[in-house]
Write a protein that holds these residues in place. Sequence first.
Motif, PDB file in Angstrom:
ATOM      1  N   THR A  45      24.389  56.594 -30.466  1.00  0.00           N
ATOM      2  CA  THR A  45      25.562  55.558 -30.272  1.00  0.00           C
ATOM      3  C   THR A  45      25.274  54.053 -30.861  1.00  0.00           C
ATOM      4  O   THR A  45      24.117  54.002 -31.186  1.00  0.00           O
ATOM      5  CB  THR A  45      25.205  55.041 -28.647  1.00  0.00           C
ATOM      6  OG1 THR A  45      25.492  56.718 -27.970  1.00  0.00           O
ATOM      7  CG2 THR A  45      25.839  53.909 -27.916  1.00  0.00           C
ATOM      8  N   SER A 240      33.510  60.169 -36.066  1.00  0.00           N
ATOM      9  CA  SER A 240      33.298  59.195 -36.188  1.00  0.00           C
ATOM     10  C   SER A 240      32.518  58.695 -37.461  1.00  0.00           C
ATOM     11  O   SER A 240      31.775  57.866 -38.157  1.00  0.00           O
ATOM     12  CB  SER A 240      32.417  58.019 -34.564  1.00  0.00           C
ATOM     13  OG  SER A 240      30.961  58.394 -34.652  1.00  0.00           O
ATOM     14  N   LEU A 262      32.682  51.789 -36.223  1.00  0.00           N
ATOM     15  CA  LEU A 262      32.217  51.916 -35.200  1.00  0.00           C
ATOM     16  C   LEU A 262      31.905  50.168 -34.520  1.00  0.00           C
ATOM     17  O   LEU A 262      31.789  48.780 -34.844  1.00  0.00           O
ATOM     18  CB  LEU A 262      30.676  52.429 -35.230  1.00  0.00           C
ATOM     19  CG  LEU A 262      30.763  54.016 -35.878  1.00  0.00           C
ATOM     20  CD1 LEU A 262      29.586  53.538 -35.987  1.00  0.00           C
ATOM     21  CD2 LEU A 262      31.442  54.686 -34.770  1.00  0.00           C
ATOM     22  N   ASP A 266      30.077  52.200 -29.037  1.00  0.00           N
ATOM     23  CA  ASP A 266      30.802  53.549 -29.537  1.00  0.00           C
ATOM     24  C   ASP A 266      29.449  54.881 -29.918  1.00  0.00           C
ATOM     25  O   ASP A 266      28.537  54.588 -29.779  1.00  0.00           O
ATOM     26  CB  ASP A 266      31.368  53.765 -31.084  1.00  0.00           C
ATOM     27  CG  ASP A 266      32.628  52.527 -30.328  1.00  0.00           C
ATOM     28  OD1 ASP A 266      32.659  52.960 -29.626  1.00  0.00           O
ATOM     29  OD2 ASP A 266      33.462  52.238 -31.580  1.00  0.00           O
TER      30      ASP A 266
END
Length: 481
Positions: A45, A240, A262, A266
């Motif tokens: 993350t 991503s 990002l 995210d």
Amino acid sequence: SASDQESALQNAMLSSFQRWFEAYGGKLHSGISMVQTPSIGWGLTASRDVDVGERLILLPRVLQMTYSLQDRESTSSSDQTTAELDRGPDTPLYLKGLIAKVPDELWSVRLGLALLHERALGGKSPFFQYISLLPAMHRGLPLFFGPEAVDALQYLPLVVQVKRRSRFLIDFSSGPLKDVTAGKDGETETVPFDGYSVGADALGWAFACASSRAFRVAGEGKPAAMLPLIDVANHSFEASAEVRAAVGEGPGAIEMVASRPLRAGDEVTLNYGNLSNDHFLLDYGFVPQGINKQDTASLRWDVGYLEAAREVAGLAQVPFAAGTEPWQSAMLSQLGLDEDPEVLVTRDERQPVDARLLAGIRVLYASGPEDFSGGGSGEASQPLRHGALLESTLDRTKEAYALRTAQAALALALGNFPTTLKEDETKLEELTAELAKLSGVGDALEKENLALAVKFRKGKKEVISRAMKAIDERLRVVLAS
């Protein structure tokens, strides 16, 4: 409390892992964290905003767990770069012998054997810290389903794959793995797996680790590799991040970079590939959320099956040569349906079924090769060109027969499932409610596997239903013309 102790132990292991990772030259972006959540398990993350193109992880060659079937001495200078991509730590002779006995298609078993070798070394392995964080149990993989969950898949192609893998692991464990002996690596004798006994359970664990985490960074046909930290990233079709060669960072180094901006919070995700749900469930232990446009359902070309479909469609009395004419046999042979009878149903509305299936059905309804050539012979020599849903040289009546037969074949396939789509939806709701009430890991695991199986088979039925709808829409156009 027990949860506080577990959290403290987890933090200590992560700190130890990070020190190991950095000591061997790995680099992690300061804005990326490894986190665990109840819904997705471990993942990566962003803790702050990250721009597109920024490096998230650098992984030098030494941190990539793999193996090599090449001898260092036999590698020419011209092959040095390729060899570096193929090789992790020197692979012991006994391990090379075992790996060579595994079929190419079971590449994850090959890598799993290398993982077992490193695990047996314990603290002597350079990958000790990484291996200590690997899961002891793999949730969701059909290889570990109980009989009820396997039956609940209701899809023979996947069940066959599961049973084939299970049989191979059992046979390999009781054969080559049991009989392996020490080998000489130069002047040193290497004891297999450092003296530890390795059975089917251990091999199954290693196989699952490899199949669910490995990357083919050296290319197809080359040994796969396990990539610490990068392999924590979860899947998304709208990923991503992406993995690529790290230019200027040494032979074989790779990096993960942000493929889009990002924002803090995210998740960092990778696209595991444009795969069907068969591959996702079989190798990774999950079925993607939402609609997987790459999912397919498998049928088989069988003239007897098509005759049954004609019965269902009310076409039993319509002329159907069943491939008995020489020109038909020649065209069907060119389609390769005898050698490879598997035909796929897809989510592509413009081509919902394998072009070979539609072309084959049209061949069986045609009066002669002139139906495909407009009087000439060039078109008839390329039968696959007649498999497009939206194009056909058959007259209106014969084309309607062909489309109705294809649609009925799909209806038969849908009817072969013991449950309906509606029943699957109800079953999923029931299992979700039951899982919310369960606290025991064992009971929850059984229900989770059942829910996965139901979700998987529901997806196959949706693929077939959509294909039937697409063919029906085309049939309406043909009849109205």
